[in-house]
Design a protein around this motif. Structure first.
Motif, PDB file in Angstrom:
ATOM      1  N   CYS A 301       9.792 -17.299  -3.470  1.00 16.51           N
ATOM      2  CA  CYS A 301       8.512 -18.135  -3.372  1.00 16.51           C
ATOM      3  C   CYS A 301       8.404 -19.476  -3.044  1.00 16.51           C
ATOM      4  O   CYS A 301       9.051 -19.750  -2.925  1.00 16.51           O
ATOM      5  CB  CYS A 301       9.251 -18.592  -5.483  1.00 16.51           C
ATOM      6  SG  CYS A 301       9.616 -17.170  -6.573  1.00 16.51           S
ATOM      7  N   GLY A 302       7.567 -19.610  -3.301  1.00 15.04           N
ATOM      8  CA  GLY A 302       6.574 -20.450  -2.627  1.00 15.04           C
ATOM      9  C   GLY A 302       7.609 -21.428  -1.457  1.00 15.04           C
ATOM     10  O   GLY A 302       7.035 -20.312  -0.809  1.00 15.04           O
ATOM     11  N   THR A 303       7.978 -22.499  -1.211  1.00 16.75           N
ATOM     12  CA  THR A 303       7.992 -22.969   0.320  1.00 16.75           C
ATOM     13  C   THR A 303       9.140 -21.885   0.853  1.00 16.75           C
ATOM     14  O   THR A 303       9.490 -21.266   1.966  1.00 16.75           O
ATOM     15  CB  THR A 303       8.646 -24.765  -0.002  1.00 16.75           C
ATOM     16  OG1 THR A 303       7.570 -25.243  -0.211  1.00 16.75           O
ATOM     17  CG2 THR A 303       8.861 -25.021   1.164  1.00 16.75           C
ATOM     18  N   SER A 304      10.164 -21.435   0.361  1.00 16.13           N
ATOM     19  CA  SER A 304      11.581 -20.780   0.570  1.00 16.13           C
ATOM     20  C   SER A 304      10.579 -19.552   0.910  1.00 16.13           C
ATOM     21  O   SER A 304      11.308 -18.537   1.780  1.00 16.13           O
ATOM     22  CB  SER A 304      12.008 -20.593  -0.936  1.00 16.13           C
ATOM     23  OG  SER A 304      12.618 -21.564  -1.176  1.00 16.13           O
ATOM     24  N   ILE A 347      15.583 -15.915  -0.351  1.00  7.47           N
ATOM     25  CA  ILE A 347      15.661 -17.256  -0.581  1.00  7.47           C
ATOM     26  C   ILE A 347      15.177 -18.347  -1.319  1.00  7.47           C
ATOM     27  O   ILE A 347      14.342 -18.324  -2.372  1.00  7.47           O
ATOM     28  CB  ILE A 347      15.068 -17.583   1.247  1.00  7.47           C
ATOM     29  CG1 ILE A 347      15.221 -16.088   2.035  1.00  7.47           C
ATOM     30  CG2 ILE A 347      14.766 -18.821   1.877  1.00  7.47           C
ATOM     31  CD1 ILE A 347      14.196 -16.431   2.665  1.00  7.47           C
ATOM     32  N   GLN A 349      16.332 -22.338  -2.212  1.00  6.03           N
ATOM     33  CA  GLN A 349      16.810 -23.433  -2.808  1.00  6.03           C
ATOM     34  C   GLN A 349      17.719 -23.155  -3.804  1.00  6.03           C
ATOM     35  O   GLN A 349      19.008 -23.374  -4.382  1.00  6.03           O
ATOM     36  CB  GLN A 349      15.776 -25.347  -2.575  1.00  6.03           C
ATOM     37  CG  GLN A 349      16.127 -26.117  -2.334  1.00  6.03           C
ATOM     38  CD  GLN A 349      17.537 -27.205  -3.188  1.00  6.03           C
ATOM     39  OE1 GLN A 349      18.493 -27.449  -3.388  1.00  6.03           O
ATOM     40  NE2 GLN A 349      16.755 -26.817  -4.843  1.00  6.03           N
ATOM     41  N   THR A 353      15.350 -20.024  -9.450  1.00  4.27           N
ATOM     42  CA  THR A 353      14.095 -19.401  -9.375  1.00  4.27           C
ATOM     43  C   THR A 353      14.494 -17.721 -10.300  1.00  4.27           C
ATOM     44  O   THR A 353      14.574 -17.301  -9.778  1.00  4.27           O
ATOM     45  CB  THR A 353      13.501 -19.638  -8.378  1.00  4.27           C
ATOM     46  OG1 THR A 353      13.623 -20.438  -7.490  1.00  4.27           O
ATOM     47  CG2 THR A 353      11.630 -18.829  -8.440  1.00  4.27           C
ATOM     48  N   VAL A 399      10.852 -33.421  -6.432  1.00  4.37           N
ATOM     49  CA  VAL A 399      10.455 -32.181  -6.319  1.00  4.37           C
ATOM     50  C   VAL A 399       9.816 -31.229  -5.319  1.00  4.37           C
ATOM     51  O   VAL A 399      10.157 -30.511  -5.703  1.00  4.37           O
ATOM     52  CB  VAL A 399       9.364 -32.399  -7.354  1.00  4.37           C
ATOM     53  CG1 VAL A 399       9.138 -30.908  -8.155  1.00  4.37           C
ATOM     54  CG2 VAL A 399       9.973 -32.413  -9.239  1.00  4.37           C
ATOM     55  N   SER A 401      10.079 -29.403  -2.078  1.00  5.98           N
ATOM     56  CA  SER A 401      11.241 -29.237  -0.983  1.00  5.98           C
ATOM     57  C   SER A 401      10.693 -29.582   0.424  1.00  5.98           C
ATOM     58  O   SER A 401       9.375 -29.411   0.471  1.00  5.98           O
ATOM     59  CB  SER A 401      11.208 -27.692  -1.537  1.00  5.98           C
ATOM     60  OG  SER A 401      12.030 -27.582  -0.389  1.00  5.98           O
ATOM     61  N   GLN A 408      16.778 -23.580   5.751  1.00  4.71           N
ATOM     62  CA  GLN A 408      16.068 -22.243   5.708  1.00  4.71           C
ATOM     63  C   GLN A 408      16.098 -21.634   6.810  1.00  4.71           C
ATOM     64  O   GLN A 408      16.386 -20.650   7.291  1.00  4.71           O
ATOM     65  CB  GLN A 408      15.227 -22.055   4.122  1.00  4.71           C
ATOM     66  CG  GLN A 408      15.913 -22.062   2.999  1.00  4.71           C
ATOM     67  CD  GLN A 408      14.636 -22.526   1.699  1.00  4.71           C
ATOM     68  OE1 GLN A 408      13.387 -22.235   2.871  1.00  4.71           O
ATOM     69  NE2 GLN A 408      15.162 -22.028   0.497  1.00  4.71           N
ATOM     70  N   LEU A 486       0.416 -25.899   0.986  1.00  2.00           N
ATOM     71  CA  LEU A 486       0.898 -26.099  -0.666  1.00  2.00           C
ATOM     72  C   LEU A 486       1.323 -27.784  -0.858  1.00  2.00           C
ATOM     73  O   LEU A 486       1.595 -27.933  -1.595  1.00  2.00           O
ATOM     74  CB  LEU A 486       2.432 -25.028  -0.749  1.00  2.00           C
ATOM     75  CG  LEU A 486       3.551 -25.535  -1.669  1.00  2.00           C
ATOM     76  CD1 LEU A 486       1.922 -25.326  -2.726  1.00  2.00           C
ATOM     77  CD2 LEU A 486       4.222 -24.116  -1.126  1.00  2.00           C
ATOM     78  N   LYS A 487       1.982 -28.549   0.372  1.00  2.00           N
ATOM     79  CA  LYS A 487       2.797 -29.797  -0.121  1.00  2.00           C
ATOM     80  C   LYS A 487       1.487 -30.271  -0.316  1.00  2.00           C
ATOM     81  O   LYS A 487       1.569 -31.399  -1.237  1.00  2.00           O
ATOM     82  CB  LYS A 487       3.210 -30.525   1.631  1.00  2.00           C
ATOM     83  CG  LYS A 487       4.650 -29.557   1.990  1.00  2.00           C
ATOM     84  CD  LYS A 487       6.059 -30.204   0.590  1.00  2.00           C
ATOM     85  CE  LYS A 487       6.595 -29.685  -0.251  1.00  2.00           C
ATOM     86  NZ  LYS A 487       6.608 -28.152   0.124  1.00  2.00           N
ATOM     87  N   VAL A 604      12.320 -23.564 -11.424  1.00  2.00           N
ATOM     88  CA  VAL A 604      11.588 -22.935 -11.585  1.00  2.00           C
ATOM     89  C   VAL A 604      11.974 -21.306 -12.998  1.00  2.00           C
ATOM     90  O   VAL A 604      12.077 -20.767 -12.118  1.00  2.00           O
ATOM     91  CB  VAL A 604      10.164 -22.370 -11.104  1.00  2.00           C
ATOM     92  CG1 VAL A 604       9.115 -21.286 -12.251  1.00  2.00           C
ATOM     93  CG2 VAL A 604       9.555 -23.469 -10.598  1.00  2.00           C
TER      94      VAL A 604
HETATM   95  C1  F6R Z   1       7.314 -26.415  -3.136  1.00  2.00           C
HETATM   96  C2  F6R Z   1       8.584 -26.152  -4.216  1.00  2.00           C
HETATM   97  C3  F6R Z   1       8.451 -24.854  -4.488  1.00  2.00           C
HETATM   98  C4  F6R Z   1       9.841 -23.828  -4.559  1.00  2.00           C
HETATM   99  C5  F6R Z   1       9.763 -22.913  -5.343  1.00  2.00           C
HETATM  100  C6  F6R Z   1      10.850 -21.966  -5.005  1.00  2.00           C
HETATM  101  O1  F6R Z   1       7.422 -27.525  -2.623  1.00  2.00           O
HETATM  102  O2  F6R Z   1       9.884 -26.646  -3.787  1.00  2.00           O
HETATM  103  O3  F6R Z   1       6.625 -23.496  -4.191  1.00  2.00           O
HETATM  104  O4  F6R Z   1       9.823 -23.676  -3.026  1.00  2.00           O
HETATM  105  O5  F6R Z   1       9.609 -23.044  -6.546  1.00  2.00           O
HETATM  106  O6  F6R Z   1      11.929 -22.742  -5.191  1.00  2.00           O
HETATM  107  P1  F6R Z   1      13.341 -22.384  -5.127  1.00  2.00           P
HETATM  108  O7  F6R Z   1      13.783 -22.121  -3.575  1.00  2.00           O
HETATM  109  O8  F6R Z   1      14.456 -23.124  -5.915  1.00  2.00           O
HETATM  110  O9  F6R Z   1      13.236 -20.954  -5.426  1.00  2.00           O
END
Ligand code: F6R
Length: 607
Positions: A301-304, A347, A349, A353, A399, A401, A408, A486-487, A604
Motif C-alpha cells: 500500500c501507499g509508499t510501500s 512490502i 514498513q 497494514t 507519519v 514515510s 525498501q 503522494l508526499k 493503518v
Molecule cells: C505515505 C505513507 C503510507 C504508507 C502506507 C503503507 O507517506 O506512509 O502511504 O506507506 O500506509 O504502510 P506500511 O508500509 O506500514 O504497510
C-alpha cells in the motif's frame, strides 16, 4: 536503531537511567532493560514492550543503592521482541553486562567460534555474542579495556556499546563504530548515551565520540582512547543549547526532516552484511533455503507500493523473473490467479497494514510462498511471512514515510542482484557496477542533502500557492512521480497526481493551464528524449514546469533542479529525497503539521 544510556555517579542510578530511557524511547520501543551494580553484584532487569512494563518490574525491587548502571530501549534487528532478546545481555559467567545499538555483521561466525569454546546462548541477538566475546577476550587480555578492544576488533559492522562489569564496579566502558555515542560530563557524575536528550536534564556539557574510539567513565573521571593502539585522544567538551524536544529530533525541526537526512545511514544499515564486496555474492540468508520463484507478485500500500513498483523492473531485468505489482486493498478482494511457482512479496514498513496483512494471508491460503519486506521486527507481517527480510531503517516516527521507502528500494536492488546471481542471469559487469555504486551511495547522498534542502526550500516558496500539481515520469521515474505526488498531497494538502508522462495526452493534459504546474522527472537515461517531448507538450499549453534533471542534460523549463546522477537505476536515490524535501518544505512553508498530517495514521490497521 536502539537507545543506550549509561550512568556513573553519586545519585540513585536506576530512576535516572529510566528517565533517560523515556527520552530515548523514540529510537525503539519493543523491549527495554537495565543493569546495575549493588554491593558489587551485577543485576539485570528486562521487560518486553514499552518502558512502562520495565518500570512496573522495578517497583518491586530495592535498587536504591545502585549508583552505576546501563539501560537500553530496543528496536529489534536480530531476534523478535522478547525478554530473552532484550538488552542488557550478560556474559555466561554473569559478570559482564552489555547494551548495544547497531548491527554486528559477522555475528554468526563469531557465535560459531564461541559455541566451539563452550559458550551457551540464550537469545538470538548479535549483542549476546558481543558480550561473550568480551568475556572470552578477558581470558587472554590483561584488563577489561584490552578485552573490549580485542572484542570490537573482531566484530565487523556498526556498534555503540556500553559495558558494565563486576570487575571494575566504578567504571563504564564503551566503544563506537558507525553508531552514535555521546558522553555527558557532569559534576561528580558522568553519562553516556546514544543521544543527548537522555542526559540533557542533568548536563549540557558533551563529548562526541568518533568511530574507532572507546571511553572509560567513572563518577569523577572520563577519558577517551583509540581502539587500534590505545592512544589517549584529546577531546573537547562542548556545550549544547537544545531543549529536550528538539534534541530528540537531533536538532531538526521535524521528525520527517530528520528521517530524510537519516537516509545515508539507512542505506548503510540496509546494505550491512548483505553487500560485502564485488567478489562475494549478495547475502540474503533468509532466502537461501527457499526456492527461486518463477514469478513474483508484489503487494503493498501507499509508499510501500511505490517502492515495489520501482523495484519490479529490476527483478525482471537482472533476475529474469516476471513481476507484477498490486495494491493490497485490491488484491485481497479479487480472486487472484496465482501460479504454482509464484511468490507473493508483501512490502510494509509497519508490518501491520491491514490490507497487506490480509493479502499475505490470502496468498498463503492459496499455497503461495510469501516473502515479507518489513521494517518492524515482531510485527504481524514479519511473523506470518514464510521468509522475511528486514529493511533495518530504524523506527520511523513521521507519519509520512520517507526513509522506509529508501530502505525498501535498496532491498529490492539487493533482491534483484541476489536472484540474478543465483539464476546466473546477472551480467558480471552489471554486478560490479551495481556493487560499487551501491557502496558509494551513502557518502554521496550525505554530501548533497544540505544543498538539496536549500534548493527545495527555494522552489517550495515559488510553487506553494498552486492548487493542483502533476508529477510526471517514465519508466523507473513513474513510481517516483507517484511518490512525489503522494508526499505533496498528504503533507501540504495540495491536490497532486502522479502520471506516466506518456499518458498525459490521453486525457489529463486537458487540465493544464498557467495555474496548474507540473514537476517532471527527466533523468539522464534512454527515456530522456521522450520525457522532454512530454514536457514540451505541457509547455505548449502554457503549463509551468519544474524539471528534475541530471547534470549535463539540456532542457527548457521554468525551473530546472539538477540532482546528481548515479550508475544505472540508482539515480533514484537522489530523486527520492529531492521529492521528499520539496513536499516537506512546501508543507512547512504553508504552516502544516508536517509530522502528523490531518486524517492520517502511521499504521493503518483498519481497512
Ligand atoms: C505515505 C505513507 C503510507 C504508507 C502506507 C503503507 O507517506 O506512509 O502511504 O506507506 O500506509 O504502510 P506500511 O508500509 O506500514 O504497510
Amino acid at each position: 536503531m536502539c537507545g543506550v544510556i549509561g550512568y556513573a555517579g553519586h545519585r540513585p542510578a536506576v530512576p535516572l537511567i529510566m528517565d533517560g530511557l523515556r527520552s530515548l524511547e523514540y529510537r525503539g520501543y519493543d523491549s527495554a532493560g537495565i543493569a546495575f551494580l549493588q554491593n558489587r553484584k551485577l543485576d539485570v532487569v528486562r521487560a518486553e514492550g514499552k518502558l512502562a512494563n520495565l518500570s512496573a518490574m522495578l517497583v518491586t525491587r530495592d535498587v536504591s543503592h545502585a549508583t552505576i548502571g546501563i539501560g537500553h530501549t530496543r528496536w529489534a534487528t536480530h531476534g523478535v521482541p522478547a525478554v530473552r532478546n532484550a538488552h542488557p545481555h550478560k556474559s555466561n559467567d554473569g559478570t559482564i553486562a552489555v547494551i548495544h545499538n547497531g548491527i554486528i555483521e559477522n555475528y554468526q561466525e563469531l557465535k560459531a567460534m564461541l559455541l566451539e569454546r563452550g559458550y551457551v546462548f540464550y537469545s538470538e541477538t548479535d549483542t549476546e555474542v558481543l558480550t561473550n566475546l568480551i568475556a572470552e577476550g578477558r581470558k587472554c587480555n590483561d584488563s577489561l579495556p584490552d578485552a573490549l578492544r580485542w572484542a570490537v576488533s573482531q566484530a565487523a559492522g556498526a556498534y555503540a556499546l556500553v559495558v558494565l562489569s563486576e570487575e571494575e564496579p566504578d567504571a563504564l566502558y564503551g566503544a563506537r563504530l558507525s553508531s552514535p555515542l555521546i558522553m555527558g560530563v557532569g559534576t561528580g557524575e558522568n553519562f553516556v548515551a546514544s543521544d543527548v536528550p537522555a542526559f540533557l536534564p542533568h548536563t549540557r556539557n558533551v563529548v562526541f565520540l568518533e568511530d574507532g574510539e572507546y571511553f572509560r567513565i567513572t563518577a569523577h573521571s572520563w577519558e577517551v582512547r583509540r581502539v587500534c593502539d590505545n592512544e589517549r585522544v584529546a577531546k573537547t567538551v562542548q556545550t549544547v543549547q537544545w531543549d529536550v524536544q528538539s534534541a530528540q529530533k537531533g536538532g531538526f525541526k521535524h521528525f520527517m526532516l530528520k528521517e530524510i537526512f537519516e537516509q545515508p545511514k539507512v542505506l548503510t544499515d540496509c546494505l550491512a552484511g548483505r553487500l560485502i564486496s564485488p567478489d562475494l555474492p549478495v547475502r540474503l540468508p533468509e532466502l537461501d533455503n527457499r526456492p527461486i520463484p518463477g514469478r513474483i507478485r508484489i503487494v503493498a500500500c501507499g509508499t510501500s507500493y511505490n517502492a515495489g513498483a520501482w523495484g519490479a523492473p529490476l527483478l525482471e531485468a537482472w533476475a529474469g523473473i516476471p513481476v507484477s505489482v498490486e495494491i493490497a486493498s485490491e488484491f485481497r478482494y479479487r480472486d487472484p490467479l496465482l501460479q504454482p511457482d509464484e511468490a507473493v512479496m508483501v512490502i510494509s514498513q509497519s508490518g501491520e497494514t491491514a490490507d497487506t496483512l490480509a493479502s499475505l494471508r490470502l496468498a498463503r491460503e492459496r499455497g503461495a510462498m510469501v516473502i515479507g519486506i518489513c521494517n518492524v521486527v515482531g510485527s504481524s507481517i514479519a511473523r506470518e511471512a514464510d521468509a522475511v527480510i528486514f529493511t533495518q531503517a530504524g523506527p520511523e516516527i513521521s507519519v509520512a514515510s520517507t526513509k522506509a521507502m529508501c530502505s525498501q528500494m535498496a532491498l529490492l536492488v539487493l533482491l534483484a542482484l541476489y536472484y540474478g546471481q543465483k539464476k546466473g542471469t546477472l551480467d558480471v559487469g552489471v554486478w560490479r557496477e551495481a556493487c560499487d555504486a551501491l557502496r558509494a551511495l551513502p557518502t554521496l547522498l550525505e554530501g548533497v542533502l544540505p544543498e538539496m534542502r536549500n534548493r527545495a526550500a527555494e522552489l517550495a516558496k515559488s510553487y506553494a500557492q498552486a492548487k493542483s500539481f502533476f508529477f510526471l515520469g517514465r519508466g523507473p521515474c513513474f513510481p517516483l512521480a507517484l511518490e512525489g505526488a503522494l508526499k505533496l498531497k498528504e503533507l501540504s494538502y495540495i491536490h497532486a497526481e502522479g502520471y506516466a508522462s506518456g499518458e498525459m495526452k490521453h486525457g489529463p493534459i486537458a487540465l493544464i493551464d498557467p495555474d496548474f504546474p507540473t514537476l517532471a522527472i527527466a533523468l539522464d537515461d534512454a527515456l530522456f528524449p521522450k520525457v522532454k517531448s512530454n514536457i514540451e507538450e505541457v509547455q505548449a499549453r502554457r503549463g509551468r514546469v519544474l524539471a528534475i534533471v541530471n547534470p549535463g542534460r539540456e532542457l527548457r523549463a521554468d525551473d530546472v533542479w539538477t540532482v546528481p546522477a548515479a550508475w544505472g537505476p540508482l539515480s533514484a536515490f537522489f530523486v527520492l529525497p529531492a521529492l521528499q524535501l520539496f513536499s516537506y518544505e512546501t508543507a512547512d512553508y504553508l504552516g502544516k503539521d508536517v509530522d502528523q498530517p490531518r486524517n492520517l495514521a502511521k499504521s493503518v490497521t483498519v481497512e
